[in-house]
Design a protein around this motif. Structure first.
Motif, PDB file in Angstrom:
ATOM      1  N   TYR A 326      67.983  63.977  63.498  1.00 60.66           N
ATOM      2  CA  TYR A 326      68.849  64.140  62.386  1.00 60.66           C
ATOM      3  C   TYR A 326      68.370  63.033  61.979  1.00 60.66           C
ATOM      4  O   TYR A 326      69.275  62.599  60.617  1.00 60.66           O
ATOM      5  CB  TYR A 326      70.327  64.047  63.521  1.00 60.66           C
ATOM      6  CG  TYR A 326      70.492  65.320  64.456  1.00 60.66           C
ATOM      7  CD1 TYR A 326      71.157  66.028  63.529  1.00 60.66           C
ATOM      8  CD2 TYR A 326      71.069  64.902  65.560  1.00 60.66           C
ATOM      9  CE1 TYR A 326      71.134  67.301  63.815  1.00 60.66           C
ATOM     10  CE2 TYR A 326      71.500  65.711  66.375  1.00 60.66           C
ATOM     11  CZ  TYR A 326      71.407  67.040  65.952  1.00 60.66           C
ATOM     12  OH  TYR A 326      72.049  68.434  66.615  1.00 60.66           O
ATOM     13  N   SER A 327      68.658  61.841  61.835  1.00 61.56           N
ATOM     14  CA  SER A 327      68.164  60.421  61.295  1.00 61.56           C
ATOM     15  C   SER A 327      67.064  60.448  59.926  1.00 61.56           C
ATOM     16  O   SER A 327      66.978  60.313  59.299  1.00 61.56           O
ATOM     17  CB  SER A 327      68.661  59.245  61.960  1.00 61.56           C
ATOM     18  OG  SER A 327      70.949  59.464  61.905  1.00 61.56           O
ATOM     19  N   SER A 328      66.220  60.231  61.180  1.00 57.52           N
ATOM     20  CA  SER A 328      64.314  60.184  60.765  1.00 57.52           C
ATOM     21  C   SER A 328      63.609  61.253  60.695  1.00 57.52           C
ATOM     22  O   SER A 328      62.731  61.578  59.395  1.00 57.52           O
ATOM     23  CB  SER A 328      63.255  60.110  62.245  1.00 57.52           C
ATOM     24  OG  SER A 328      63.633  60.716  62.995  1.00 57.52           O
ATOM     25  N   THR A 329      63.927  62.401  60.315  1.00 58.80           N
ATOM     26  CA  THR A 329      63.709  63.755  59.894  1.00 58.80           C
ATOM     27  C   THR A 329      65.248  64.669  59.644  1.00 58.80           C
ATOM     28  O   THR A 329      64.913  66.201  60.419  1.00 58.80           O
ATOM     29  CB  THR A 329      62.725  64.556  60.932  1.00 58.80           C
ATOM     30  OG1 THR A 329      63.721  64.932  62.237  1.00 58.80           O
ATOM     31  CG2 THR A 329      61.613  63.844  61.107  1.00 58.80           C
ATOM     32  N   PRO A 330      65.722  63.848  58.452  1.00 55.08           N
ATOM     33  CA  PRO A 330      66.967  64.963  58.290  1.00 55.08           C
ATOM     34  C   PRO A 330      66.584  66.038  57.583  1.00 55.08           C
ATOM     35  O   PRO A 330      67.669  67.164  57.750  1.00 55.08           O
ATOM     36  CB  PRO A 330      67.685  64.133  57.471  1.00 55.08           C
ATOM     37  CG  PRO A 330      66.388  63.194  56.951  1.00 55.08           C
ATOM     38  CD  PRO A 330      65.427  63.432  57.737  1.00 55.08           C
ATOM     39  N   GLU A 331      64.992  66.801  56.994  1.00 56.35           N
ATOM     40  CA  GLU A 331      64.750  67.811  56.576  1.00 56.35           C
ATOM     41  C   GLU A 331      64.629  68.875  57.661  1.00 56.35           C
ATOM     42  O   GLU A 331      65.131  70.155  56.923  1.00 56.35           O
ATOM     43  CB  GLU A 331      62.969  68.001  56.458  1.00 56.35           C
ATOM     44  CG  GLU A 331      62.748  66.913  55.322  1.00 56.35           C
ATOM     45  CD  GLU A 331      61.743  65.417  56.387  1.00 56.35           C
ATOM     46  OE1 GLU A 331      62.629  65.152  57.123  1.00 56.35           O
ATOM     47  OE2 GLU A 331      61.024  64.521  55.597  1.00 56.35           O
TER      48      GLU A 331
END
Length: 361
Positions: A326-331
């Protein structure tokens, strides 16, 4: 006004540049502790007999009730993600310790090995020994362990042959008796077998290789193996893969190629599946078990977030682990959280939002 303690006379902000000082309002100062608090001075003035105390009382009230100015802490610039339609801001602290080697920028092929068990051995010779694997009862016998090792061998061969490939072993800490994850144990066995692909780095010594292999250590089922490995590829390389190769059981080909790939809207022409089944297991029985326990449940619950499939995820997470994507790939945050319908039906609606791997229109 009474002096402030030395320790409170100035504040240093660590959230921004070192040495930045916050300004402090009178309102804050009056409420700051001292040998005798400033608020106590006001109370003392109010207790004095009138009319001699009136000027002091009025002065204190003016100072104390003065509107408090807003003071904002210095902001650290967030780092946006490259390769998306627009910059997506993420907390800067996520990337403070990440220094990717430039050689990783050229990787665009995800080679995925879904984990099925945890290997506990310490030597290559123990790789095929069932006593050095934490297995479910149905996984014993029938050549299952040999199939796990063949998955590792085949995927490693593919990744070594393609200098643009990243080998990802996927699987969480699914067993209560395990001290490591499925993915870590697979990687360790591959490392001991000298199978891991690498590439020399222009930024380092020619003798210092850049490992083109990593782990994804949060997946609890086959759908998460694929989805989380895409996210892990993004974490490790800084970009999304252009194509995906999955190496797993042949009996699970339809599950991955037809259901999981479609649920993620991954293009079919950029997806390949390499199937390797156990030699000693009855193929018809295994295929029937996959149909009843895997393919059909996912066909009715495409994202695996209801009923029996959700119960499986819970049972495979005895250590209450959470992923970082959720934080590292918010896309893909909305996709990670997508769970269509309710348990009474309507659980097959495809995620409709934009995705980083959408074909350009």
């Amino acid at each position: 006004m009474l002096p402030l303690p030395v320790s409170l006379s100035s504040l240093t902000a660590r959230g921004g540049r070192l040495g930045h000082r916050y300004s402090r309002s009178t309102h804050d100062v009056l409420r700051t502790r001292a040998r005798v608090t400033n608020l106590s001075v006001l109370l003392l003035a109010l207790s004095l007999p009138a009319p001699s105390s009136q000027p002091l009382v009025l002065l204190c009230l003016v100072v104390f009730l003065r509107p408090r100015p807003r003071v904002q802490a210095p902001q650290r610039r967030s780092r946006g993600h490259m390769g998306t339609r627009r910059a997506v801001r993420t907390p800067w602290a996520m990337w403070e310790t990440v220094a990717r080697d430039r050689k990783l920028e050229g990787l665009d092929h995800l080679v995925l090995v879904p984990g099925h068990a945890v290997w506990t051995g310490n030597s290559v010779e123990e790789g095929l020994d069932e006593d050095h694997w934490i297995l479910e009862p149905y996984q014993r016998g029938g050549g299952r362990v040999q199939a796990f090792v063949r998955h590792i061998l085949a995927a490693s061969d593919i990744a070594r042959a393609d200098t643009h490939a990243l080998l990802v072993f996927s699987g969480g800490q699914t067993r209560l008796a395990a001290t490591s994850t499925e993915a870590e144990s697979y990687l360790r066995l591959a490392h001991l077998s000298s199978l891991l692909p690498s590439a020399s780095s222009p930024a380092a010594s020619p003798h210092t290789p850049v490992l083109r292999a990593t782990t994804e250590e949060h997946a609890l089922d086959s759908f998460q193996n694929l989805l989380f490995s895409l996210a892990r590829f993004r974490e490790y390389t800084g970009r999304w893969p252009a194509r995906v190769t999955v190496v797993g059981y042949e009996m699970k080909r339809r599950r991955f190629a037809e259901l999981h790939r479609a649920a993620l809207r991954w293009p079919a022409d950029r997806f390949e599946y390499v199937g390797i089944d156990p030699d000693g297991e009855d193929a018809a029985t295994a295929a029937q078990g996959e149909l009843q326990n895997g393919y059909k449940p996912y066909r009715e619950d495409l994202y695996g977030c209801h009923g029996v499939l959700l119960a499986k995820r819970r049972s495979r997470n005895p250590f209450s682990r959470f992923h970082s994507y959720y934080s590292s790939t918010p896309e893909i945050g909305p996709l990670l959280n997508w769970c269509p319908g309710r348990p009474d039906g309507g659980q097959t609606e495809i995620y409709p939002g934009p995705l980083p791997w959408d074909e350009p229109k």
